[in-house]
Design a protein around this motif. Sequence first.
Motif, PDB file in Angstrom:
ATOM      1  N   ASP A   1     -10.377   0.458 -22.043  1.00 51.45           N
ATOM      2  CA  ASP A   1      -9.396  -0.411 -21.398  1.00 51.45           C
ATOM      3  C   ASP A   1     -10.037  -1.212 -20.265  1.00 51.45           C
ATOM      4  O   ASP A   1     -10.845  -0.690 -19.488  1.00 51.45           O
ATOM      5  CB  ASP A   1      -8.241   0.435 -20.848  1.00 51.45           C
ATOM      6  CG  ASP A   1      -7.096  -0.419 -20.349  1.00 51.45           C
ATOM      7  OD1 ASP A   1      -7.108  -0.766 -19.159  1.00 51.45           O
ATOM      8  OD2 ASP A   1      -6.206  -0.741 -21.157  1.00 51.45           O
ATOM      9  N   LYS A   2      -9.683  -2.492 -20.174  1.00 54.83           N
ATOM     10  CA  LYS A   2     -10.291  -3.384 -19.186  1.00 54.83           C
ATOM     11  C   LYS A   2     -10.149  -2.857 -17.770  1.00 54.83           C
ATOM     12  O   LYS A   2     -11.059  -2.985 -16.938  1.00 54.83           O
ATOM     13  CB  LYS A   2      -9.652  -4.778 -19.292  1.00 54.83           C
ATOM     14  CG  LYS A   2     -10.266  -5.803 -18.362  1.00 54.83           C
ATOM     15  CD  LYS A   2      -9.608  -7.166 -18.532  1.00 54.83           C
ATOM     16  CE  LYS A   2     -10.220  -8.184 -17.556  1.00 54.83           C
ATOM     17  NZ  LYS A   2      -9.598  -9.523 -17.692  1.00 54.83           N
ATOM     18  N   GLU A   3      -9.010  -2.230 -17.468  1.00 52.78           N
ATOM     19  CA  GLU A   3      -8.774  -1.730 -16.113  1.00 52.78           C
ATOM     20  C   GLU A   3      -9.596  -0.487 -15.788  1.00 52.78           C
ATOM     21  O   GLU A   3      -9.605  -0.030 -14.642  1.00 52.78           O
ATOM     22  CB  GLU A   3      -7.285  -1.428 -15.916  1.00 52.78           C
ATOM     23  CG  GLU A   3      -6.396  -2.660 -15.942  1.00 52.78           C
ATOM     24  CD  GLU A   3      -6.792  -3.672 -14.870  1.00 52.78           C
ATOM     25  OE1 GLU A   3      -7.071  -3.247 -13.728  1.00 52.78           O
ATOM     26  OE2 GLU A   3      -6.846  -4.879 -15.182  1.00 52.78           O
ATOM     27  N   GLN A   4     -10.296   0.068 -16.781  1.00 52.87           N
ATOM     28  CA  GLN A   4     -11.162   1.229 -16.555  1.00 52.87           C
ATOM     29  C   GLN A   4     -12.639   0.859 -16.666  1.00 52.87           C
ATOM     30  O   GLN A   4     -13.502   1.738 -16.625  1.00 52.87           O
ATOM     31  CB  GLN A   4     -10.821   2.340 -17.557  1.00 52.87           C
ATOM     32  CG  GLN A   4      -9.397   2.845 -17.438  1.00 52.87           C
ATOM     33  CD  GLN A   4      -9.086   3.355 -16.038  1.00 52.87           C
ATOM     34  OE1 GLN A   4      -9.590   4.393 -15.617  1.00 52.87           O
ATOM     35  NE2 GLN A   4      -8.277   2.608 -15.285  1.00 52.87           N
ATOM     36  N   GLN A   5     -12.936  -0.435 -16.790  1.00 51.84           N
ATOM     37  CA  GLN A   5     -14.322  -0.888 -16.843  1.00 51.84           C
ATOM     38  C   GLN A   5     -14.794  -1.278 -15.447  1.00 51.84           C
ATOM     39  O   GLN A   5     -13.993  -1.685 -14.602  1.00 51.84           O
ATOM     40  CB  GLN A   5     -14.456  -2.068 -17.807  1.00 51.84           C
ATOM     41  CG  GLN A   5     -14.175  -1.696 -19.256  1.00 51.84           C
ATOM     42  CD  GLN A   5     -14.414  -2.854 -20.207  1.00 51.84           C
ATOM     43  OE1 GLN A   5     -14.914  -3.902 -19.821  1.00 51.84           O
ATOM     44  NE2 GLN A   5     -14.044  -2.668 -21.464  1.00 51.84           N
ATOM     45  N   PRO A   6     -16.103  -1.154 -15.185  1.00 47.51           N
ATOM     46  CA  PRO A   6     -16.619  -1.471 -13.844  1.00 47.51           C
ATOM     47  C   PRO A   6     -16.355  -2.927 -13.470  1.00 47.51           C
ATOM     48  O   PRO A   6     -16.381  -3.816 -14.320  1.00 47.51           O
ATOM     49  CB  PRO A   6     -18.127  -1.207 -13.970  1.00 47.51           C
ATOM     50  CG  PRO A   6     -18.266  -0.300 -15.142  1.00 47.51           C
ATOM     51  CD  PRO A   6     -17.163  -0.669 -16.085  1.00 47.51           C
ATOM     52  N   ASN A   7     -16.105  -3.166 -12.183  1.00 50.21           N
ATOM     53  CA  ASN A   7     -15.952  -4.529 -11.681  1.00 50.21           C
ATOM     54  C   ASN A   7     -17.276  -5.275 -11.734  1.00 50.21           C
ATOM     55  O   ASN A   7     -18.356  -4.691 -11.551  1.00 50.21           O
ATOM     56  CB  ASN A   7     -15.477  -4.515 -10.220  1.00 50.21           C
ATOM     57  CG  ASN A   7     -14.002  -4.191 -10.088  1.00 50.21           C
ATOM     58  OD1 ASN A   7     -13.634  -3.061  -9.792  1.00 50.21           O
ATOM     59  ND2 ASN A   7     -13.161  -5.187 -10.299  1.00 50.21           N
ATOM     60  N   ASN A   8     -17.184  -6.596 -11.968  1.00 56.10           N
ATOM     61  CA  ASN A   8     -18.319  -7.463 -11.698  1.00 56.10           C
ATOM     62  C   ASN A   8     -18.509  -7.505 -10.176  1.00 56.10           C
ATOM     63  O   ASN A   8     -17.564  -7.768  -9.431  1.00 56.10           O
ATOM     64  CB  ASN A   8     -18.032  -8.866 -12.249  1.00 56.10           C
ATOM     65  CG  ASN A   8     -19.117  -9.865 -11.916  1.00 56.10           C
ATOM     66  OD1 ASN A   8     -19.224 -10.329 -10.784  1.00 56.10           O
ATOM     67  ND2 ASN A   8     -19.894 -10.225 -12.907  1.00 56.10           N
ATOM     68  N   TRP A   9     -19.741  -7.234  -9.723  1.00 55.81           N
ATOM     69  CA  TRP A   9     -19.971  -7.097  -8.283  1.00 55.81           C
ATOM     70  C   TRP A   9     -19.559  -8.357  -7.529  1.00 55.81           C
ATOM     71  O   TRP A   9     -18.888  -8.289  -6.501  1.00 55.81           O
ATOM     72  CB  TRP A   9     -21.453  -6.801  -8.026  1.00 55.81           C
ATOM     73  CG  TRP A   9     -21.769  -6.664  -6.554  1.00 55.81           C
ATOM     74  CD1 TRP A   9     -21.658  -5.550  -5.776  1.00 55.81           C
ATOM     75  CD2 TRP A   9     -22.213  -7.712  -5.678  1.00 55.81           C
ATOM     76  NE1 TRP A   9     -22.008  -5.824  -4.472  1.00 55.81           N
ATOM     77  CE2 TRP A   9     -22.357  -7.145  -4.374  1.00 55.81           C
ATOM     78  CE3 TRP A   9     -22.501  -9.062  -5.860  1.00 55.81           C
ATOM     79  CZ2 TRP A   9     -22.786  -7.895  -3.278  1.00 55.81           C
ATOM     80  CZ3 TRP A   9     -22.924  -9.804  -4.764  1.00 55.81           C
ATOM     81  CH2 TRP A   9     -23.058  -9.234  -3.492  1.00 55.81           C
TER      82      TRP A   9
END
Length: 766
Positions: free
Chosen positions: A22-30
């Motif tokens: 899920d997109k909301e559980q993927q790391p943020n782009n710094w």
Amino acid sequence: MRTITLKGIDKQYSLVALNYVDKEQQPNNWLNLQLYYLLSKHGKRDIGEAPRILDSNLVEFSRLQIERFLQNKGFVKAKVDYAIKIKKRKAELIFTANEGPLFRIRKFQDSIQDVKVRNLYREKRKDFSHVQPGKAFDLDSLAYDRDQIFQMMKRNGYYDFYRQYITYDYDTVFNSSVADIKMIIANPPGKKEHAQFTINNTLITIFRSNGRTYNRADSIKMVAQHKIPGKADTLQVDSEFRFVDYSNKFKPKAVVGYIFQHKGDMYNIDRQNLTTTRLSELNVFRNVPNPSYVKTADSTNRLDSKIDIIPLKHMTDRVEGEFIFNGGRSGFNVGNTFTDRNLFKGAEILQLKLNWSVLFDNSTGAIGSSAIQNQDVRIGLNLIYPRIISPFNFPMPGQYGVPHTTFSSTYQLYFQKGLVSRKSLINSLTYDWAETSQKLHTLTPFNIEFSEGIIDPGAKSQLIDQDRYSYVYLIGRKIFTSGSQYTYQVNANKLFTYGTFTYFRGTVDVGGNTLSLLTKLLNTPRDTLGQHTLFGQTFAQYSKFETDFRFYKNLGGERMLVFRFSPGIGIPYGNSSQLIFEKNFYGGGANDIRAWLPRTLGPGQFNRAVYGPADSLKSQTLRDRLKYLDQFGEIKIVGNIEYRYPLVANFFGSKLNGAIFTDFGNVWRLKPETDSPNGTFNVNNIFQSTAIGVGTGLRFDLGFFVFRLDAAFKFKDPQFNGSDQWVFTKHFNELFRAGPFKHTYEQTNGESYNFMQLNFGIGLPF
């Protein structure tokens, strides 16, 4: 969220499987995250990405998605577990898969009640099917085949066919890891076969540009005149087409020629889509939906089609521009295009283009108009017909694109301070058409050019004193020529996609041969240099060849690696000893080798210090006069390597992308010239005479166009020799400040040395 780790998944599936987290559980782009903290005001502004918070429910959902993905790919027994590691308030998600055996197709069969459909399917199946015995039991392949069958039916008259008629029965044998598949195409309920439809009559309706059949002002006016509001031009074109035009601005031929389904034709969804595409490509309509169909009242399986079109505004105006900055020099290029669509009611387009380029040099302290080094003003008029206009009867090549006939006239005024003012007039007739969706042709059978240069008397005297006759000959004469050009392109339709492909453009430009033959037949007089004249004027004779080869490699998502190689050569012969000014190649600029200003690179290892000591007033004056003009060649080789990558998904309403690039190449003289020492092309010296620039850039993608800012640095400068060419590494400490190298260069060359060049423009460089 910190990282996501996948274990136990085949490499060919691991990257795709990552997308099922899920997109909301993927790391943020710094960078996106930092912009959120800096600019979003805690989410009040839609900028960057909010920090993603660990959610166990979404982690479980992601686990199920990955497990289902693997099962669909043939790992029917696949199971996926997850673990969470927390460290310093950041989480690492670990998904571990036990794929189990890969199931393969053991047997495939079809069950189709309709004999005609069965025969059609079995004939076409080999052209599209991904479902074959021995291959993986992949549910995505079944879905692909299902869609291909649907498209096959829609291409062959089956207007009423639905995907729901196609089903699959499959039986998996767990112990043997195999699957048996049966594909079923059912008949419509209560019927013994599927109906095939043919096209009957077509109604074409063109609304006003506001989408209505009338506007308020017209309605009031017509009522006052006792007329009916919304009255349309209505015409029965023939037994097939009926044309209704509420805009009162179109002739039927503007539309009818690009309708690819005719009365009596079998219904074909590809022809339906082709009609929509071609009408849109005419560039005079704003909204062209797919044709709609209504079954005729009888039982003949015929379809009446209806095409509703909304035109674009009749007249539009567009402004474009780019800016360059380099030390004490700056410049801009501003263009304005006025467009009159549908000039003669046949989808013709009239374009009036105005372009103004100015280069300023403020390094001497001059300001305003006194700082202008050169100006270039162009006025162009193009009349574009969406068809081939010729005395010969060519079939309309509209299958893969709208063909065009363009009548063009361009007037140009060029001014170089203290050197020359030039004017030129170019008139041409051009045809362009598509051989296939990938192959484009452009032919200019007639291109007549006239140019006149008036050289500054002081500059002329100085040039003659130094035996620089070729410059006088190049820029200070009247000349005309008549030639032809041909360009061939491959994959131009893919240039704005993110795929992996190659692009090629090749151009041949030949001029003066017909005039040369004519002067010999008429035995016309020669001028003082022994050149043939026609109507008292000399003419140019030459051949010029140029190519542009690019390789685009997708590295995942919107990350692209682009390699470009663009060589060219111009050869004067016959009535010309050198190319005319407009046909030479020049190095540098925002779309070329970006670390150099336009016209300031080369030729070869030419160094402007040959004009003599900078403390000589006479030499310095000549330097200033020839600045931005003397560096040209008959041979060009340019190459670029650029890596493009996404930076910020949401940057004030646009996407922010980045680029890192290397540019290399130069221009060279074809033969030794006293005017350009060390400027001659020599294979053995090609690397020594090649310039290299490096840089980085930002691209602000607004969807309908891209703003571009590139910062380029000179890395290897061919005007020097040996190790002195590697200016970036040797003089790195002087990139942004003055030092011994820059001081010596200014004393020797009479101008400052700038490592960095800023380029601001619209659109990608290539």
